[in-house]
Enzyme design. Structure first.
Site, mmCIF file in Angstrom:
data_model
loop_
_atom_site.group_PDB
_atom_site.id
_atom_site.type_symbol
_atom_site.label_atom_id
_atom_site.label_comp_id
_atom_site.label_asym_id
_atom_site.label_seq_id
_atom_site.Cartn_x
_atom_site.Cartn_y
_atom_site.Cartn_z
ATOM 1 N N ASN A 149 0.790 -1.185 0.113
ATOM 2 C CA ASN A 149 -0.215 -0.011 0.176
ATOM 3 C C ASN A 149 0.814 1.160 -0.120
ATOM 4 O O ASN A 149 0.642 2.298 -0.790
ATOM 5 C CB ASN A 149 -1.001 0.055 1.159
ATOM 6 C CG ASN A 149 -0.222 0.016 2.557
ATOM 7 O OD1 ASN A 149 0.602 -0.506 2.749
ATOM 8 N ND2 ASN A 149 -0.924 0.883 3.444
ATOM 9 N N GLY A 225 1.802 -6.093 7.348
ATOM 10 C CA GLY A 225 1.024 -6.743 6.494
ATOM 11 C C GLY A 225 -0.270 -7.293 7.096
ATOM 12 O O GLY A 225 -0.631 -6.478 8.091
ATOM 13 N N THR A 227 -3.120 -9.329 8.957
ATOM 14 C CA THR A 227 -3.267 -9.972 10.424
ATOM 15 C C THR A 227 -3.122 -11.666 10.131
ATOM 16 O O THR A 227 -2.422 -12.171 10.953
ATOM 17 C CB THR A 227 -4.516 -9.525 11.186
ATOM 18 O OG1 THR A 227 -4.603 -8.362 11.469
ATOM 19 C CG2 THR A 227 -4.790 -10.358 12.474
ATOM 20 N N THR A 229 -1.479 -13.118 7.692
ATOM 21 C CA THR A 229 -0.296 -13.533 7.427
ATOM 22 C C THR A 229 0.628 -13.340 8.413
ATOM 23 O O THR A 229 1.657 -14.103 9.028
ATOM 24 C CB THR A 229 0.300 -12.601 6.419
ATOM 25 O OG1 THR A 229 -0.674 -12.248 5.254
ATOM 26 C CG2 THR A 229 1.627 -12.881 5.732
ATOM 27 N N GLU A 247 3.205 -5.656 12.447
ATOM 28 C CA GLU A 247 2.578 -4.250 12.087
ATOM 29 C C GLU A 247 1.434 -4.796 11.280
ATOM 30 O O GLU A 247 1.590 -4.993 9.917
ATOM 31 C CB GLU A 247 3.029 -3.124 11.598
ATOM 32 C CG GLU A 247 4.341 -2.724 12.367
ATOM 33 C CD GLU A 247 4.002 -2.092 13.327
ATOM 34 O OE1 GLU A 247 2.825 -1.412 13.788
ATOM 35 O OE2 GLU A 247 4.846 -2.104 14.423
ATOM 36 N N CYS A 281 -3.480 1.477 6.152
ATOM 37 C CA CYS A 281 -3.694 0.909 7.540
ATOM 38 C C CYS A 281 -4.498 1.882 8.539
ATOM 39 O O CYS A 281 -5.011 1.379 9.432
ATOM 40 C CB CYS A 281 -2.551 0.128 8.055
ATOM 41 S SG CYS A 281 -1.239 1.131 8.446
ATOM 42 N N GLU A 460 7.284 0.342 16.298
ATOM 43 C CA GLU A 460 8.167 0.994 15.315
ATOM 44 C C GLU A 460 8.430 2.508 15.628
ATOM 45 O O GLU A 460 7.905 3.084 16.464
ATOM 46 C CB GLU A 460 7.859 0.715 13.909
ATOM 47 C CG GLU A 460 7.767 -0.687 13.531
ATOM 48 C CD GLU A 460 7.564 -0.676 11.940
ATOM 49 O OE1 GLU A 460 6.593 -0.095 11.208
ATOM 50 O OE2 GLU A 460 8.212 -1.862 11.396
HETATM 51 P P1 NAD Z 1 0.102 -9.523 3.170
HETATM 52 O O1 NAD Z 1 -0.059 -9.937 4.660
HETATM 53 O O2 NAD Z 1 -0.711 -10.147 2.093
HETATM 54 O O3 NAD Z 1 1.567 -9.357 2.627
HETATM 55 C C1 NAD Z 1 2.415 -8.484 3.092
HETATM 56 C C2 NAD Z 1 3.796 -8.966 2.934
HETATM 57 O O4 NAD Z 1 4.073 -10.219 3.447
HETATM 58 C C3 NAD Z 1 4.056 -9.205 1.124
HETATM 59 O O5 NAD Z 1 5.297 -8.866 0.972
HETATM 60 C C4 NAD Z 1 3.746 -10.505 1.025
HETATM 61 O O6 NAD Z 1 4.619 -11.072 -0.029
HETATM 62 C C5 NAD Z 1 4.402 -11.212 2.116
HETATM 63 N N1 NAD Z 1 3.745 -12.399 2.579
HETATM 64 C C6 NAD Z 1 2.695 -12.834 2.321
HETATM 65 N N2 NAD Z 1 2.567 -14.311 2.935
HETATM 66 C C7 NAD Z 1 3.686 -14.459 3.350
HETATM 67 C C8 NAD Z 1 4.320 -15.506 4.249
HETATM 68 N N3 NAD Z 1 3.609 -16.631 4.589
HETATM 69 N N4 NAD Z 1 5.501 -15.455 4.839
HETATM 70 C C9 NAD Z 1 6.199 -14.385 4.646
HETATM 71 N N5 NAD Z 1 5.798 -13.151 3.921
HETATM 72 C C10 NAD Z 1 4.510 -13.436 3.353
HETATM 73 O O7 NAD Z 1 -0.477 -8.023 3.318
HETATM 74 P P2 NAD Z 1 -0.768 -6.982 1.850
HETATM 75 O O8 NAD Z 1 -2.301 -7.401 1.394
HETATM 76 O O9 NAD Z 1 0.355 -6.741 1.454
HETATM 77 O O10 NAD Z 1 -1.086 -5.524 2.749
HETATM 78 C C11 NAD Z 1 -2.240 -5.266 3.238
HETATM 79 C C12 NAD Z 1 -2.200 -5.342 4.839
HETATM 80 O O11 NAD Z 1 -1.067 -4.564 5.316
HETATM 81 C C13 NAD Z 1 -3.605 -4.833 5.415
HETATM 82 O O12 NAD Z 1 -3.936 -5.779 6.268
HETATM 83 C C14 NAD Z 1 -3.178 -3.605 5.919
HETATM 84 O O13 NAD Z 1 -3.785 -3.227 7.170
HETATM 85 C C15 NAD Z 1 -1.640 -4.090 6.645
HETATM 86 N N6 NAD Z 1 -0.843 -2.789 6.735
HETATM 87 C C16 NAD Z 1 -0.649 -2.632 8.113
HETATM 88 C C17 NAD Z 1 0.311 -1.487 8.696
HETATM 89 C C18 NAD Z 1 0.634 -1.185 9.821
HETATM 90 O O14 NAD Z 1 1.635 -0.264 9.923
HETATM 91 N N7 NAD Z 1 -0.159 -1.612 10.924
HETATM 92 C C19 NAD Z 1 0.647 -0.745 7.437
HETATM 93 C C20 NAD Z 1 0.531 -0.915 6.164
HETATM 94 C C21 NAD Z 1 -0.561 -2.018 5.927
#
Ligand code: NAD
Length: 479
Positions: A149, A225, A227, A229, A247, A281, A460
């Site tokens: 994002n 990423g 929750t 994951t 996060e 997020c 962080e």
């Molecule tokens: P995602 O969990 O699908 O992927 C995030 C990252 O993790 C990607 O690089 C992905 O390739 C990797 N990944 C996926 N499966 C994995 C695994 N089994 N092992 C290791 N790595 C893996 O999330 P997304 O769709 O890319 O992002 C959206 C999510 O991120 C939303 O839920 C959003 O709220 C969250 N987010 C949170 C914050 C925060 O600071 N809390 C900030 C931005 C986004």
């Protein structure tokens, strides 16, 4: 066709097994580049490179590490427009937003941690018999995994403190938005970052992401990423006793009290709901309004939302660009259908948009406002992560707090009130890692950043993250 490469041992290189993934431009729906689908062979080489670089990077003076990082920040600044255009092409966000937020903040992240490390100190504890002091050493090799994002913004938010504290890094950007991470690798080479200190591996989460999490030589994982994951990563990393910073997702409330400055509350809530297509997020997706001002808020809010132009990210007046992928727009749209099934009334939006011209096959959705749903329905409980918000009313402070706290998430909350004591009282009662009062997304990088409940573990930002990326050792000396 642009080919994006891995960055391993100081060089850009193809994946050993020569497997590639297509990368789609969300605004056109067309493949425009390819990226490595990295494998065990690539991570093994990256780990060997990081091991070779580890001692000299950890033992370089902080001033020298800081100077290299400042050169990296300058390198991005020198190619600012190129970075911003790449981010918008890859992610779908408006170009002005890439400039104003993503790339500016990536530079700021690097400069912030490059200078903060110069002021990092550890504690000492004295008694009549002893002096204890705490040594803080780098962890060694750490893994940084980031989402799509805010691609370069969140990538650098992790890498910069990890490098500043003397760690070597294996980093993985999202497979949906790999472009600016690759440009970043070019900058690192030009800035003279020693080979092996940072290694960037492209590919999917299930493949290279999971290999990073499992690798026995990687001793900490910083992940941003979803929750689900995050829970999966924790289930693998925790039994290996890796340090973990997670996060995760959110379902953030925006509370509008009856004494709010309505003009400011409405215009800021339009931003906090729909900036970056609602794909931040920290966006507020549940808007809670005191019942005495509900109709007034609703009318003006919808008027302003309907003025947001949806379309080509490269047009200057676009406010809402493309959603990141076909899969994601389908998911967001399915939540609008669910909301209707749950009894919700769509007050505006709800439809896919097909702009004429180059973007007609892109992933565009109208900003959508829904009312008439209970707090417990799925639409109000699950993270949608798109341009979709709901309106609910409350009758007093206690009800507002209970609605706001009533999900599994606890990332960020927003309060609008002109009443000072109420602002303090409600902020203290909200179960969230961040509370913004009469503002949104004002960030001071020294503050702790992160969520509670299912929004994450750890913080962080500031000195918190420098502590995360170091191991404390107590040295006790008898006097
Ligand atoms: P995602 O969990 O699908 O992927 C995030 C990252 O993790 C990607 O690089 C992905 O390739 C990797 N990944 C996926 N499966 C994995 C695994 N089994 N092992 C290791 N790595 C893996 O999330 P997304 O769709 O890319 O992002 C959206 C999510 O991120 C939303 O839920 C959003 O709220 C969250 N987010 C949170 C914050 C925060 O600071 N809390 C900030 C931005 C986004």
């Amino acid at each position: 066709m642009i080919t994006l490469q891995n960055y391993i041992n100081g060089s850009l290189c193809n994946p050993i097994e020569n497997n590639w993934l297509d990368n789609i431009e969300p605004a056109t729906g067309k493949v425009y580049s390819r990226l490595p689908d990295s494998s065990q062979y690539d991570i093994d080489i990256a780990i060997e490179a990081a091991k070779s670089a580890q001692y000299s990077w950890a033992n370089m003076s902080v001033e020298d590490r800081s100077a290299i990082m400042m050169k990296i920040a300058d390198g991005i600044r020198n190619r600012f427009d190129e970075f911003a255009a790449a981010e918008s092409k890859d992610q779908g966000k408006p170009l002005w937003l890439s400039k104003a937020m993503d790339i500016s903040r990536a530079i700021q992240n690097i400069e912030f941690f490059a200078t903060e490390i110069l002021h990092f100190a550890s504690e000492s504890h004295h008694t009549s018999q002893t002096i204890n002091y705490t040594l803080r050493s780098p962890i060694g090799i750490v893994g940084c995994i980031s989402p799509w994002n805010l691609p370069l913004y969140l990538f650098t938010w992790k890498i910069a403190p990890a490098l500043a504290t003397g760690n070597c890094v294996i980093a993985k950007p999202s497979e949906l938005t790999p472009y600016t991470a690759t440009l970043f690798a070019e900058i690192c080479i030009e800035a003279g970052l020693p080979a092996g200190v940072l290694n960037i591996l492209h590919g999917t989460g299930n493949n290279i992401g999971s290999l990073i999490v499992k690798h026995p030589d990687i001793h900490a994982i910083s992940f941003t990423g979803g929750t689900v994951t995050g829970a999966h990563i924790a289930s693998i990393a925790a039994p290996m006793f890796k340090k973990l910073s997670l996060e995760l997702g959110g379902k953030n409330p925006t509370i509008i009290f009856e004494d709010a400055n309505l003009e400011q509350a409405i215009s800021t809530t339009v931003r906090s709901a729909f900036t970056n297509q609602g794909e931040i997020c920290l966006c507020g997706s549940r808007i809670l309004i005191h019942d005495s001002i509900y109709e007034q808020f609703k009318t003006e809010f919808i008027k302003q939302v309907q003025q947001l132009k949806v379309g080509d990210p490269f047009e200057a007046d676009t406010k809402i660009g493309a959603l990141v992928s076909e899969g994601h727009i389908n998911k967001v749209k399915s939540y609008i259908d669910l909301a209707i099934q749950e009894g919700g009334i769509v007050l505006c939006g709800g439809n896919l948009v097909y702009p004429q011209g180059a973007c007609e096959k892109g992933y565009f959705l109208e900003p959508t406002v829904i009312e008439g749903l209970s707090n417990t329905c799925r639409t109000n409980q699950e993270e949608i992560f798109g341009p979709v918000v709901t309106l609910q009313s409350f009758s007093d402070e206690a009800e507002a707090i209970s609605l706001a706290n009533g999900t599994i998430y606890g990332l960020a909350a927003n309060i609008w009130t002109e009443h000072l004591s109420k602002a303090h009282r409600v902020s203290a009662a909200l179960d969230f890692g961040i509370v913004w009062v009469n503002c949104w997304l004002l960030r001071d990088l020294r503050t702790p950043f992160g969520g509670v409940k299912h929004s994450g573990v750890g913080r962080e930002g500031g000195f918190e993250v420098l502590r995360f990326f170091t191991e404390p050792k107590n040295v006790c000396i008898k006097i």
